[in-house]
Design a protein around this motif. Structure first.
Motif, mmCIF file in Angstrom:
data_model
loop_
_atom_site.group_PDB
_atom_site.id
_atom_site.type_symbol
_atom_site.label_atom_id
_atom_site.label_comp_id
_atom_site.label_asym_id
_atom_site.label_seq_id
_atom_site.Cartn_x
_atom_site.Cartn_y
_atom_site.Cartn_z
ATOM 1 N N ASP A 211 0.825 -1.213 0.000
ATOM 2 C CA ASP A 211 0.000 0.000 0.000
ATOM 3 C C ASP A 211 0.861 1.265 0.000
ATOM 4 O O ASP A 211 0.562 2.229 -0.695
ATOM 5 N N ALA A 212 1.924 1.233 0.802
ATOM 6 C CA ALA A 212 2.763 2.428 0.908
ATOM 7 C C ALA A 212 3.555 2.677 -0.374
ATOM 8 O O ALA A 212 4.043 3.774 -0.600
ATOM 9 N N LEU A 213 3.700 1.642 -1.200
ATOM 10 C CA LEU A 213 4.458 1.809 -2.443
ATOM 11 C C LEU A 213 3.560 2.089 -3.634
ATOM 12 O O LEU A 213 4.013 2.578 -4.660
ATOM 13 N N TYR A 217 0.388 9.502 -2.234
ATOM 14 C CA TYR A 217 -0.288 10.486 -1.389
ATOM 15 C C TYR A 217 0.590 10.816 -0.178
ATOM 16 O O TYR A 217 0.608 11.942 0.308
ATOM 17 N N HIS A 218 1.357 9.780 0.287
ATOM 18 C CA HIS A 218 2.188 9.971 1.469
ATOM 19 C C HIS A 218 3.529 10.633 1.155
ATOM 20 O O HIS A 218 4.229 11.079 2.062
ATOM 21 N N ALA A 219 3.913 10.653 -0.134
ATOM 22 C CA ALA A 219 5.295 11.019 -0.480
ATOM 23 C C ALA A 219 5.707 12.404 0.024
ATOM 24 O O ALA A 219 6.785 12.555 0.601
ATOM 25 N N VAL A 222 6.114 11.743 4.032
ATOM 26 C CA VAL A 222 7.100 10.777 4.540
ATOM 27 C C VAL A 222 8.500 11.043 4.003
ATOM 28 O O VAL A 222 9.493 10.912 4.716
ATOM 29 N N HIS A 223 8.580 11.395 2.731
ATOM 30 C CA HIS A 223 9.907 11.499 2.106
ATOM 31 C C HIS A 223 10.432 12.927 2.037
ATOM 32 O O HIS A 223 11.357 13.213 1.287
ATOM 33 N N ARG A 224 9.814 13.791 2.819
ATOM 34 C CA ARG A 224 10.226 15.201 2.827
ATOM 35 C C ARG A 224 11.724 15.343 3.120
ATOM 36 O O ARG A 224 12.411 16.149 2.508
ATOM 37 N N GLU A 369 17.557 4.293 1.516
ATOM 38 C CA GLU A 369 17.129 5.271 2.519
ATOM 39 C C GLU A 369 15.619 5.507 2.388
ATOM 40 O O GLU A 369 14.869 5.490 3.368
ATOM 41 N N PHE A 370 15.172 5.656 1.153
ATOM 42 C CA PHE A 370 13.750 5.907 0.900
ATOM 43 C C PHE A 370 12.909 4.682 1.281
ATOM 44 O O PHE A 370 11.874 4.801 1.927
ATOM 45 N N ALA A 371 13.407 3.487 0.925
ATOM 46 C CA ALA A 371 12.646 2.269 1.230
ATOM 47 C C ALA A 371 12.551 2.061 2.738
ATOM 48 O O ALA A 371 11.525 1.630 3.255
ATOM 49 N N GLN A 373 12.456 4.373 4.952
ATOM 50 C CA GLN A 373 11.453 5.318 5.481
ATOM 51 C C GLN A 373 10.067 4.690 5.400
ATOM 52 O O GLN A 373 9.268 4.789 6.323
ATOM 53 N N ASP A 374 9.774 4.022 4.265
ATOM 54 C CA ASP A 374 8.467 3.375 4.119
ATOM 55 C C ASP A 374 8.330 2.185 5.071
ATOM 56 O O ASP A 374 7.296 2.009 5.713
ATOM 57 N N ASP A 375 9.391 1.371 5.178
ATOM 58 C CA ASP A 375 9.369 0.192 6.065
ATOM 59 C C ASP A 375 9.062 0.611 7.493
ATOM 60 O O ASP A 375 8.237 0.028 8.181
HETATM 61 FE FE LIG Z 1 7.119 5.930 0.097
#
Ligand SMILES: [Fe+2]
Ligand code: FES
Length: 419
Positions: A211-213, A217-219, A222-224, A369-371, A373-375
């Motif tokens: 779902d997060a991938l 909408y979250h980017a 979360v990835h700020r 690093e990005f992955a 953050q999602d994990d």
């Molecule tokens: Fe993400």
């Protein structure tokens, strides 16, 4: 293929009326009972990608895959005729795991002429035939010809090796993949042989990370931190919007504009990215052959400027294409109702210069690093999901692919129960 006229004809979600627009149940991400059903209804019935043909470069090349969700280990091997075969990695004598190195539960790979069991030395050919039994004369009515390794349905598409653990698959592989996925044929997967892989054991249901991938909408939230101080992406100023979403049977995809760091003012780029001309969005310079542009299937919406196309191939295999000419895959292998193994593999055309090689490695480091953050984030979802008695949640139009995933899970379980 026609571009969906959005928003004149309504939302992406309403374009697929079967999805509904009501709250979506996330019981499937907390229930041990539903996880047990997923094993049989989904993972035993679908074709599952377990690797690529380049992992088996020659006769006798093999690798093993631990599929906890199906309570088995698989042995995938290239036989003497060049065919790729898959077997349960289980000795026919007393059920020992046939191929492993130092740690029984770890995957391995290599090249062999035959496989010898570490317990009593029975041996098997590359075709799975039982070739040798220690002290054969002491067994009773032993028919070696009926004691080969147990085969698993195995086929390849575009160099991706798939297995099916069902007794007889409901669809041939190509039919299972359907037109949206098979339209990716022609992408030069076979030439993207510089591969970097990593895996993480994630304490969350497999679908929560998917779902997060499959929504961005979250980017912007979360990835700020991956953007430089003060950076505001003009494309995401009012929130995120994808260019295109498409569903085809159980499979789904989206195209997003992506960010083109090389077009940003220098003070908005991290110095390390500037130096290496690379970052999260991949190497800035395209390889000599630009693979993404030569396969229209990567851009089914027909947009002029697509940065990223993500294809989520049912049930647990993601392939994401980047406009700069590289791609990566995701695999989500459940280990329980609240944990899974997450694998990422990034593929580039082989570097021809040291600068290209460094650019690839910079992409890999940034991507990890990005992955992570999602994990990290979805473990916080798992921590509380269901705890307040909440089982269903409102999903917006940018979360249409999440809605589709959970609906597809429910419908496969429903089909299985009916059968
Ligand atoms: Fe993400
Ligand atoms: S269990 Fe494999 S030889 Fe005995």
């Amino acid at each position: 293929m026609a571009r969906f006229p959005k928003p004149a004809e309504g939302s992406w979600t309403e374009h697929y009326p079967g999805l509904g627009t009501g709250p979506v149940s996330y019981e499937d991400s907390v229930s041990p009972e539903l996880y047990e059903l997923e094993r049989e209804a989904i993972f035993r019935r679908a074709w599952l990608n377990v690797g690529r043909v380049e992992q088996l470069p020659r006769e006798g090349s093999y690798f093993t895959r631990e599929l906890a969700v199906l309570r088995t280990s698989l042995l995938v091997v290239r036989d003497r005729s060049g065919a790729v075969r898959a077997f349960h990695n289980v000795c026919r004598h007393r059920g020992n795991k046939l191929v492993w190195d130092d740690i029984p539960r770890q995957e391995t790979s290599g090249t062999a002429r035959q496989f010898a069991c570490k317990y009593h030395g029975w041996r098997y050919g590359l075709d799975g035939v039982c070739a040798f039994v220690q002290q054969e004369g002491e067994f009773f009515d032993l028919d070696r010809s009926s004691l080969g390794l147990v085969p698993v349905h195995c086929d390849a598409w575009a160099g991706f090796i798939f297995v099916n653990l069902g007794a007889s698959p409901s669809w041939p592989l190509r039919e299972f993949l359907g037109p949206m996925v098979t339209a990716l044929e022609g992408y030069p997967f076979d030439r993207m042989t510089e591969r970097y892989g990593f895996r993480a054991e994630v304490h969350a249901n497999w679908k929560l990370l998917m779902d997060a991938l499959q929504e961005q909408y979250h980017a912007p939230i979360v990835h700020r931190s991956q953007r430089p101080e003060g950076f505001e992406d003009p494309m995401q100023a009012g929130g995120f919007e994808a260019l295109h979403y498409q569903l085809d049977g159980p499979h789904r995809m989206m195209c997003t504009p992506g960010i083109r760091p090389w077009q940003l003012p220098a003070d908005q780029i991290k110095p390390s990215e500037h130096l290496l001309r690379s970052g999260l969005f991949g190497p800035w310079d395209t390889p000599a052959v630009h693979p993404a542009t030569i396969v229209p299937g990567t851009n089914p919406g027909g947009f002029e400027s697509v940065g990223i196309s993500l294809f989520e191939i049912w049930p647990n295999f993601g392939v994401q294409f980047w406009e700069r000419g590289w791609y990566h895959t995701y695999h989500h292998w459940p280990t329980s109702h609240e944990a899974h193994v997450f694998e990422v593999d990034l593929y580039f055309p082989p570097a021809t210069t040291a600068r290209e090689r460094l650019a690839h490695q910079m992409t890999v480091a940034t991507f990890k690093e990005f992955a992570l953050q999602d994990d990290n984030l979805i473990m916080s979802v798992q921590a509380t999901l269901g705890s307040a008695g909440l089982t269903s949640f409102p999903l917006g139009d940018q979360e249409v692919l999440c809605r589709h995933l959970h609906k597809t899970v429910a419908s496969w379980i429903e089909d299985y129960r009916r059968d």
